[in-house]
Design a protein around this motif. Structure first.
Motif, PDB file in Angstrom:
ATOM      1  N   TYR A 266       1.009  -1.210   0.084  1.00  0.00           N
ATOM      2  CA  TYR A 266      -0.046   0.101  -0.117  1.00  0.00           C
ATOM      3  C   TYR A 266       0.958   1.176   0.043  1.00  0.00           C
ATOM      4  N   THR A 273      -8.374   3.021  -6.326  1.00  0.00           N
ATOM      5  CA  THR A 273      -9.361   1.831  -6.483  1.00  0.00           C
ATOM      6  C   THR A 273      -8.351   0.741  -5.669  1.00  0.00           C
ATOM      7  N   ALA A 274      -6.992   0.666  -6.190  1.00  0.00           N
ATOM      8  CA  ALA A 274      -6.358  -0.330  -5.630  1.00  0.00           C
ATOM      9  C   ALA A 274      -6.023  -0.267  -4.114  1.00  0.00           C
ATOM     10  N   ARG A 275      -5.818   1.100  -3.784  1.00  0.00           N
ATOM     11  CA  ARG A 275      -5.574   1.397  -2.354  1.00  0.00           C
ATOM     12  C   ARG A 275      -6.826   1.063  -1.365  1.00  0.00           C
ATOM     13  N   GLU A 276      -8.102   1.327  -1.995  1.00  0.00           N
ATOM     14  CA  GLU A 276      -9.230   1.213  -1.162  1.00  0.00           C
ATOM     15  C   GLU A 276      -9.280  -0.473  -1.004  1.00  0.00           C
ATOM     16  N   ARG A 277      -8.914  -1.248  -2.116  1.00  0.00           N
ATOM     17  CA  ARG A 277      -9.119  -2.569  -2.179  1.00  0.00           C
ATOM     18  C   ARG A 277      -8.186  -3.238  -1.101  1.00  0.00           C
ATOM     19  N   HIS A 279      -7.262  -1.532   1.600  1.00  0.00           N
ATOM     20  CA  HIS A 279      -7.808  -1.326   2.857  1.00  0.00           C
ATOM     21  C   HIS A 279      -8.939  -2.344   3.366  1.00  0.00           C
ATOM     22  N   GLU A 280      -9.803  -2.322   2.422  1.00  0.00           N
ATOM     23  CA  GLU A 280     -11.259  -3.083   2.524  1.00  0.00           C
ATOM     24  C   GLU A 280     -10.795  -4.617   2.887  1.00  0.00           C
ATOM     25  N   ARG A 281      -9.784  -5.205   2.234  1.00  0.00           N
ATOM     26  CA  ARG A 281      -9.383  -6.500   2.482  1.00  0.00           C
ATOM     27  C   ARG A 281      -8.856  -6.692   3.950  1.00  0.00           C
TER      28      ARG A 281
END
Length: 542
Positions: A266, A273-277, A279-281
């Motif tokens: 990260y 979008t990649a950062r949010e993914r 974060h969510e995972r």
């Protein structure tokens, strides 16, 4: 006026589902409900957001929340929507025009209870006018240490928030942060123009965290040890690995994944979008480890993080404290380790070596030379400076006294100093700031290399004196830490002093053989106690 505590507890339980409030939360909430300005300094994970969220339900008008990161705004807004079904909206540069337009319509209609903005948004006169027309009930400055030059994460756009507060009619201001020593708190109060404010400051101690630091002369050995340690700790629960560079985050994440650890990199170079993914995972348990730069930080709300490792030294103990604060938020034991190499500190000094460009300062002064006041945006158009360079130049010139901002947010030259004298003074101010930054690097270097109680050093940096052993750090367990004697302990406690060379300062803490002082003009200095006594170096300020 009767105590509002019963109403606060009822609102917290019925609206948010919080059946218990910490004493510091409740004290701060009560001050806010009474309409007072409040500065609250509470550790990461202690529920700072509740301090404004609950009172906002008891006051008419929207609550404006200024937050430095869009991801942090998103998390807080989603939390409000989930817990309270509150009308929380945000206006930022990432959202589409339709979403921003809908947010403003909710504000204009009076249906928005919370409005999240970045500080950069409030440099726009249209935005300030629109907020003023809405009649805000509260003005919240999240991560308020960003307003202070002495804070580790200083943001130039935060400096203008004090003027915004006045243009809004000075609604009650709530300033929130997890890291602020006494000098930083004083700077926050001054910069935001807090009136007859109340301060609620909790202990910085996190006894559930086990602290350790390990030095390496060989970078490859460090990399191998860090990798091995993360593999070992990942078996106990989720964790964070902080790196100095984007390249390192990718390398470590790939190495850990190859060894069966669910890890992902990260950093700011990834798409939103990649950062949010990632974060969510991580929040959902799909990732065991996030390998990150400091970009993965504010607003990470995962209570069961079991470890935070640093594969390189950060720029300051302030930043380190914030980053390690993301583990053990459930109160259960957690591991904190700093793996450092001498090159780390050279890198940090290089990263802080940038100086202000005199041509930018001259350009701003030239734009204001005709005596007419202009908005920052107009100055940017005339000078061609980017928003970041324009804001930095304006702030430095304002601190130098060469530029003043009126109640409408317009800037004008004051007439004194002018020309080269104004530029020289602005450059000198920036150099003092650089000296402060360099002194913070020396403090993290001292922490990393010390064999004394790490908890005492860390707490002392924030002005919290501890005399005994913590028994929860590698130094105490190894028997190398020394207790602080009565004479040394008497020197701690925020005493204001004067040094013959470095001028005015505040004593933050004392060890058995040294004392740490924060000097207003020169930053943090660690002085030998014997020299202080023999040469009478620290005199009480008059």
């Amino acid at each position: 006026m009767r105590s509002p505590r019963a109403a606060l507890r009822r609102t917290a339980a019925e609206t948010f589902g919080w059946t218990e409030l910490h004493p510091e939360q409740l004290e701060a909430m009560e001050h806010v409900t009474r309409g007072r300005d409040v500065l609250a300094v509470l550790p990461t994970g202690s529920g700072k957001s509740a301090i404004y969220q609950v009172p906002a339900q008891l006051r008419a008008g929207p609550t404006v929340v200024v937050s430095p990161l869009i991801a942090l705004q998103h998390d807080q807004r989603e939390g409000l929507l989930d817990r309270a079904d509150a009308a929380a909206v945000a206006v930022n540069s990432v959202q589409g025009a339709a979403e921003n337009r809908a947010a403003w319509e909710a504000v204009d209609a009076g249906t928005a209870e919370y409005l999240f903005l970045a500080p950069e948004q409030l440099a726009n006169e249209e935005v300030v006018e629109r907020v003023r027309a809405a009649g805000p009930a509260l003005f919240v400055v999240d991560e308020a240490h960003c307003v202070s030059e002495w804070g580790h994460d200083f943001r130039p756009d935060y400096l203008r928030l004090g003027g915004v507060v006045e243009r809004l009619g000075h609604p009650p201001v709530v300033a929130l942060t997890a890291t602020a020593s006494a000098p930083v708190r004083a700077d926050i109060v001054e910069r935001l123009g807090l009136r007859e404010h109340r301060e609620v400051v909790a202990s910085f101690d996190r006894p559930e965290l086990h602290l350790a630091a390990y030095g390496f002369a060989d970078a490859d050995m460090r990399r191998a040890e860090v990798e091995e340690r993360v593999v070992e700790l990942a078996a106990t629960g989720a964790g964070l690995l902080y790196c100095a560079t984007r390249k390192d985050t990718t390398a470590y994440a790939e190495a850990l994944a190859a060894r069966g650890v669910g890890a992902a990199a990260y950093h700011a170079g990834l798409s939103r979008t990649a950062r949010e993914r990632v974060h969510e995972r991580f929040l959902d348990g799909g990732l065991a480890v996030v390998v990150a730069t400091s970009a993965f930080g504010m607003g990470i709300d995962k209570p069961d993080v079991r470890f935070v490792l640093h594969a390189a030294a950060p720029a300051s103990l302030d930043a380190y404290y914030q980053e390690i604060g993301r583990t053990g938020r459930d109160g259960e034991p957690a591991v904190v380790e700093l793996h450092h190499h001498p090159r780390d500190f050279n890198l940090q000094r290089f990263l802080t070596a940038r100086r202000p460009k005199p041509d930018a300062l001259h350009a701003v002064l030239s734009a204001l030379a005709d005596g007419r006041a202009r908005t920052p945006a107009e100055i940017g158009t005339e000078t061609g400076l980017s928003p970041a360079r324009r804001t930095t130049a304006l702030n430095l010139l304002e601190q130098a006294g060469a530029v003043a901002t009126d109640d409408e947010g317009r800037c004008a030259a004051t007439g004194e100093p002018t020309g080269e004298a104004a530029v020289d003074e602005a450059v000198a101010i920036a150099e003092r700031r650089r000296e402060m930054v360099r002194s913070r690097i020396e403090m993290i270097r001292g922490y990393a290399g010390s064999t004394d109680c790490r908890r005492r050093i860390l707490l002392g940096y924030f002005g919290e004196q501890r005399t005994g052993h913590c028994d929860r750090c590698d130094s105490c367990e190894a028997g190398t830490s020394q207790a602080v004697g009565r004479d040394a302990a008497a020197m701690g406690g925020q005493e204001e002093v004067r040094h013959p060379r470095w001028g005015e300062g505040v004593v933050l803490s004392a060890e058995h053989d040294r004392v740490t002082v924060l000097f207003a003009e020169h930053g943090y200095k660690t002085l030998a106690l014997d020299a202080v006594r023999e040469r009478d170096l620290l005199q009480p300020s008059e």
